[in-house]
Design a protein around this motif. Structure first.
Motif, PDB file in Angstrom:
ATOM      1  N   THR A  49       0.820  -1.212   0.000  1.00 29.38           N
ATOM      2  CA  THR A  49       0.000   0.000   0.000  1.00 29.38           C
ATOM      3  C   THR A  49       0.853   1.260   0.000  1.00 29.38           C
ATOM      4  OG1 THR A  49      -0.149  -0.226   2.413  1.00 29.38           O
ATOM      5  CG2 THR A  49      -1.968  -1.106   1.103  1.00 29.38           C
ATOM      6  N   GLU A  50       1.987   1.227   0.671  1.00 25.01           N
ATOM      7  CA  GLU A  50       2.874   2.395   0.677  1.00 25.01           C
ATOM      8  C   GLU A  50       3.425   2.667  -0.717  1.00 25.01           C
ATOM      9  OE1 GLU A  50       4.752   5.637   2.344  1.00 25.01           O
ATOM     10  OE2 GLU A  50       3.370   4.248   3.340  1.00 25.01           O
ATOM     11  N   THR A  51       3.851   1.610  -1.414  1.00 29.23           N
ATOM     12  CA  THR A  51       4.373   1.785  -2.772  1.00 29.23           C
ATOM     13  C   THR A  51       3.271   2.232  -3.726  1.00 29.23           C
ATOM     14  OG1 THR A  51       5.997   0.042  -2.338  1.00 29.23           O
ATOM     15  CG2 THR A  51       5.623   0.637  -4.630  1.00 29.23           C
ATOM     16  N   GLN A  52       2.114   1.622  -3.631  1.00 26.21           N
ATOM     17  CA  GLN A  52       1.015   2.013  -4.504  1.00 26.21           C
ATOM     18  C   GLN A  52       0.567   3.446  -4.240  1.00 26.21           C
ATOM     19  OE1 GLN A  52      -1.898  -1.098  -3.808  1.00 26.21           O
ATOM     20  NE2 GLN A  52      -1.404  -2.048  -5.752  1.00 26.21           N
ATOM     21  N   TRP A  53       0.628   3.869  -2.998  1.00 26.82           N
ATOM     22  CA  TRP A  53       0.257   5.245  -2.679  1.00 26.82           C
ATOM     23  C   TRP A  53       1.190   6.241  -3.378  1.00 26.82           C
ATOM     24  CZ3 TRP A  53      -3.517   8.077  -0.646  1.00 26.82           C
ATOM     25  CH2 TRP A  53      -3.234   9.362  -0.220  1.00 26.82           C
ATOM     26  N   ASN A  54       2.477   5.999  -3.310  1.00 27.96           N
ATOM     27  CA  ASN A  54       3.432   6.897  -3.972  1.00 27.96           C
ATOM     28  C   ASN A  54       3.221   6.920  -5.482  1.00 27.96           C
ATOM     29  OD1 ASN A  54       4.604   7.437  -1.466  1.00 27.96           O
ATOM     30  ND2 ASN A  54       6.033   5.727  -1.651  1.00 27.96           N
ATOM     31  N   LEU A  55       2.972   5.738  -6.069  1.00 29.01           N
ATOM     32  CA  LEU A  55       2.751   5.678  -7.510  1.00 29.01           C
ATOM     33  C   LEU A  55       1.455   6.366  -7.917  1.00 29.01           C
ATOM     34  CD1 LEU A  55       3.838   1.987  -8.174  1.00 29.01           C
ATOM     35  CD2 LEU A  55       5.121   4.048  -8.711  1.00 29.01           C
ATOM     36  N   MET A  56       0.418   6.190  -7.105  1.00 29.31           N
ATOM     37  CA  MET A  56      -0.865   6.796  -7.430  1.00 29.31           C
ATOM     38  C   MET A  56      -0.809   8.318  -7.296  1.00 29.31           C
ATOM     39  SD  MET A  56      -3.689   5.592  -8.580  1.00 29.31           S
ATOM     40  CE  MET A  56      -3.533   3.890  -8.064  1.00 29.31           C
ATOM     41  N   VAL A  57      -0.092   8.813  -6.295  1.00 31.24           N
ATOM     42  CA  VAL A  57       0.067  10.260  -6.150  1.00 31.24           C
ATOM     43  C   VAL A  57       0.850  10.828  -7.330  1.00 31.24           C
ATOM     44  CG1 VAL A  57       1.192  12.032  -4.747  1.00 31.24           C
ATOM     45  CG2 VAL A  57      -0.155  10.245  -3.654  1.00 31.24           C
ATOM     46  N   GLU A  58       1.875  10.137  -7.750  1.00 30.66           N
ATOM     47  CA  GLU A  58       2.654  10.596  -8.908  1.00 30.66           C
ATOM     48  C   GLU A  58       1.803  10.613 -10.180  1.00 30.66           C
ATOM     49  OE1 GLU A  58       6.748   9.328 -11.322  1.00 30.66           O
ATOM     50  OE2 GLU A  58       6.099   8.237  -9.542  1.00 30.66           O
ATOM     51  N   LYS A  59       0.970   9.576 -10.358  1.00 29.99           N
ATOM     52  CA  LYS A  59       0.093   9.532 -11.530  1.00 29.99           C
ATOM     53  C   LYS A  59      -0.929  10.660 -11.511  1.00 29.99           C
ATOM     54  CE  LYS A  59      -3.282   6.503 -13.815  1.00 29.99           C
ATOM     55  NZ  LYS A  59      -3.986   5.199 -13.750  1.00 29.99           N
ATOM     56  N   ALA A  60      -1.522  10.935 -10.342  1.00 27.28           N
ATOM     57  CA  ALA A  60      -2.505  12.014 -10.237  1.00 27.28           C
ATOM     58  C   ALA A  60      -1.862  13.373 -10.507  1.00 27.28           C
ATOM     59  CB  ALA A  60      -3.149  11.997  -8.852  1.00 27.28           C
ATOM     60  N   CYS A  61      -0.655  13.589 -10.026  1.00 29.10           N
ATOM     61  CA  CYS A  61       0.033  14.864 -10.287  1.00 29.10           C
ATOM     62  C   CYS A  61       0.322  15.043 -11.774  1.00 29.10           C
ATOM     63  CB  CYS A  61       1.324  14.923  -9.486  1.00 29.10           C
ATOM     64  SG  CYS A  61       1.088  15.031  -7.693  1.00 29.10           S
ATOM     65  N   LYS A  62       0.706  13.980 -12.452  1.00 30.87           N
ATOM     66  CA  LYS A  62       0.947  14.075 -13.900  1.00 30.87           C
ATOM     67  C   LYS A  62      -0.341  14.380 -14.652  1.00 30.87           C
ATOM     68  CE  LYS A  62       4.980  11.028 -14.044  1.00 30.87           C
ATOM     69  NZ  LYS A  62       5.537   9.745 -14.563  1.00 30.87           N
ATOM     70  N   LEU A  63      -1.442  13.741 -14.265  1.00 29.12           N
ATOM     71  CA  LEU A  63      -2.712  14.012 -14.932  1.00 29.12           C
ATOM     72  C   LEU A  63      -3.185  15.436 -14.670  1.00 29.12           C
ATOM     73  CD1 LEU A  63      -4.562  10.623 -14.289  1.00 29.12           C
ATOM     74  CD2 LEU A  63      -3.638  11.449 -16.447  1.00 29.12           C
ATOM     75  N   GLU A  64      -2.963  15.950 -13.475  1.00 30.23           N
ATOM     76  CA  GLU A  64      -3.317  17.337 -13.205  1.00 30.23           C
ATOM     77  C   GLU A  64      -2.479  18.300 -14.036  1.00 30.23           C
ATOM     78  OE1 GLU A  64      -2.922  17.857  -9.036  1.00 30.23           O
ATOM     79  OE2 GLU A  64      -4.941  17.120  -8.579  1.00 30.23           O
ATOM     80  N   ASP A  65      -1.211  17.970 -14.237  1.00 33.58           N
ATOM     81  CA  ASP A  65      -0.367  18.800 -15.103  1.00 33.58           C
ATOM     82  C   ASP A  65      -0.887  18.804 -16.539  1.00 33.58           C
ATOM     83  OD1 ASP A  65       1.191  19.364 -12.944  1.00 33.58           O
ATOM     84  OD2 ASP A  65       2.761  17.905 -13.438  1.00 33.58           O
TER      85      ASP A  65
END
Length: 632
Positions: free
Chosen positions: A253-269
């Motif tokens: 869950t910790e690894t998936q959280w970091n990956l999901m936050v990174e994906k959301a930031c890219k989509l917001e960009d």
């Protein structure tokens, strides 16, 4: 009598025509004579043993919490007895049916065919479910990825779900670590079960191991601890199994959280750059490009690729996959029709067969079976059965899920090949052609329909209809809507639960962005701070010295026996520079500023007066008395 003679004549003519075609057929360059049946037997029975015997034992062995190999094997055999019992019941039912049937004779070959029948029937039933989901979901996945707004909302939803799962995993791990601490306090070094406790502690995080080592006392007797319940070896086995699962869940869950936050930031960009007039891509955070990508991915090229080109390519790919899915569904529904031939894949293969285009046949077969594998295996990779089976990306999948996935792939491969041969009308057991020259695969694997007429007359009639019904249910997301009504979190579009989760995920991403900005700003200020005072210190050391300075006298008096006085110390005022250079600069972020202003407002509104008079306020120790005797 004439009718029978005419039927015999037609059958003989068909047989002579098939034999003539076989004689006149051009031998392809990749033709392998008389060895393919042996290869198929080796491959099939190897995968049969793997999927029904070896992999289940390995899966139970990986889940076992025992401390010895013998104990793990014993637990694995006991756990698999339930599954093996159900397999024996199914095999016994088929065996009784075959014995009762007067048309069949039981021998070793028939028993072998019964085993193949049971395995392939289960695999075909499973293949229906997986194909019905994958044929619709694979094209829809790429179509949804072309819409960044939809994908961003779906990512927000997943972030909110993952936040809850992450909190639950952390809490569960804390509870288990507390149980391990209690067991470690009770079971000391003079106890025979202490080695098992040490094995459990080795699986725990390093910080927890350090906290345990600080409180150990080897010289204290613990005979007075008999009142405390001593855990048994079975309790330690269960605790060992729990801690392994909890640590894997927390790490995943910790690894998936970091990956999901990174994906959301890219989509917001991407969403913010869609309205950019300069047509240059601007990142909110520093992009991680290395190698040749730094020269190719310029801001303008990146903007045109992510805003213009990529959505169009994804939509084109989705349309192509929709056409392939429609062809598969149509062929599945109509492949039992022999005259006329309605299966599109069978029509394509017959056209190539008439002109002896063997390369085209190989290419078409590879494309068809590849798409069937992608659609069926996509469901295997995406499905999640609570925490029992889940394939997580970036090497976060546990052993149990990997073995379960391998077992599923082994079970799906033989029925998938049989289904493909039925779609292109190369399985005479499905099409009903008696004079057809069988392939090497169907000569071994296609005999299951001859043993059980029930499958031949009923199963293959309702099988294609089930595929169509499952595709319709997947298209309208009936399964997700039913789970959402039952209280499970599902992304169903405009539902109240979905809207709440999307809003929660958006706020979580905003919080993570603030953390990342504060971290980057703090590192930048720390770097500038260190560079500034390091440069000042270097300039001071390079400044010329007077002949009678302390460094010269110390060097002359001590000589070569002391290296401490070789360089002069900075003046007293520069000692503060030394301390400030080692200290971390204060990060006045919006949270600390808000907390500080809230406390000041409470202090100025009258709360601080009472706290100061009582002597317990936060800032009471900093205020000075107005007179000499005011404190008396």
């Amino acid at each position: 009598m004439v009718t029978n003679n005419s039927d015999d004549y037609d059958a003989n003519a068909t047989h002579r025509r098939s034999v003539r075609d076989a004689v006149n057929c051009q031998e392809p360059w990749s033709y392998v004579p008389d060895i393919l049946p042996i290869i198929w037997k080796i491959v099939y029975w190897t995968t049969f043993l793997l999927t029904w015997a070896v992999i289940p034992l390995l899966k139970s062995y990986a889940n076992a919490g025992d401390f010895t190999v013998r104990g793990k094997l014993k637990s694995a055999f006991i756990e698999n007895l339930i599954w093996y019992g159900s397999y024996l019941v199914i095999f016994g039912a088929l065996l009784i049916y075959v014995i009762v049937s007067p048309k069949l004779n039981i021998d070793a070959a028939q028993l072998q065919v019964i085993g193949i029948t049971a395995s392939n029937t289960w695999g075909l039933l499973l293949l229906v479910l997986l194909l019905g989901y994958g044929l619709v979901e694979v094209p829809r996945k790429y179509w949804a990825e072309s819409s960044k707004s939809y994908l961003l909302n779906h990512t927000y939803f997943q972030v909110a779900k993952l936040s809850t799962e992450k909190s639950e995993a952390d809490e569960e791990l804390e509870d288990i670590l507390e149980d391990i601490r209690k067991a470690s306090d009770v079971i000391r070094y003079d106890h025979p079960l202490r080695k098992h406790v040490n094995t459990i502690i080795e699986k725990c995080p390093d910080a927890f191991q350090d906290s345990l080592s600080k409180h150990l006392d080897d010289f204290q007797e613990y005979d007075d601890r008999r009142a405390i319940q001593m855990p048994s070896e079975k309790d330690l086995v269960k605790l060992h199994q729990k801690v392994i699962a909890a640590i894997l869940s927390q790490r995943r869950t910790e690894t998936q959280w970091n990956l999901m936050v990174e994906k959301a930031c890219k989509l917001e960009d991407i969403q913010q750059n869609e309205i950019c007039a300069s047509r240059e891509f601007h990142h909110s955070l520093q992009p991680q490009y290395t190698g040749w990508a730094t020269h190719i991915c310029t801001p303008k090229v990146e903007w045109y690729w992510k805003i213009v080109v990529e959505p169009v390519c994804l939509k084109v790919l989705a349309v192509v996959l929709v056409i392939f899915s429609f062809m598969v569904i149509w062929s599945e529904v109509t492949f039992f029709s022999k005259d006329p031939v309605l299966s599109l894949f069978a029509v394509f293969i017959n056209i190539a067969k008439q002109n002896y285009h063997y390369i085209y046949i190989e290419l078409a077969c590879c494309i068809i079976i590849t798409y069937l594998c992608v659609c069926s295996y996509y469901t295997v990779f995406k499905i999640r059965i609570f925490n029992f089976y889940y394939l997580a990306p970036h090497h976060q999948t546990d052993e149990n899920s990997l073995l379960f996935c391998g077992m599923m792939l082994c079970r799906l491969t033989p029925p998938l090949c049989l289904n493909f041969l039925g779609l292109i009308h190369l399985d005479g057991h499905v099409t009903g052609e008696n004079n057809m020259i069988e392939t090497s695969y169907t000569s071994i694997m296609g005999r299951h329909l001859d043993v059980l007429p029930l499958l031949e007359n009923g199963f293959y009639i309702y099988y294609p209809i089930t595929i169509l019904l499952l595709c319709i249910a997947t298209f309208f997301n009936l399964g997700g809507r039913c789970l959402s009504c039952l209280g499970f979190q599902q992304f169903v579009g405009e539902g109240d639960m979905t809207t709440d989760y999307v809003s929660e995920g958006r706020e979580l991403i905003k919080r993570e962005r603030r953390k990342q900005r504060r971290s980057l700003d703090g590192e930048l200020r720390r770097k500038n701070f260190q560079e500034k005072y390091q440069q000042k210190a270097d300039n001071y050391t390079r400044r010329p010295r007077a002949p009678g300075s302390d460094s010269d006298t110390s060097r002359g008096s001590v000589g070569s026996f002391s290296n401490k006085a070789k360089y002069s110390r900075m003046p007293k005022c520069d000692d503060h520079v030394e301390l400030l250079r080692q200290d971390e600069p204060i990060d006045f972020n919006e949270d600390t500023v808000a907390e500080f202003t809230d406390e000041l407002s409470g202090y100025s509104s009258g709360g601080g007066k009472n706290e100061r008079s009582n002597g317990v306020g936060r800032y009471s120790h900093k205020s000075k008395p107005r007179g000499i005797f005011d404190d008396i």
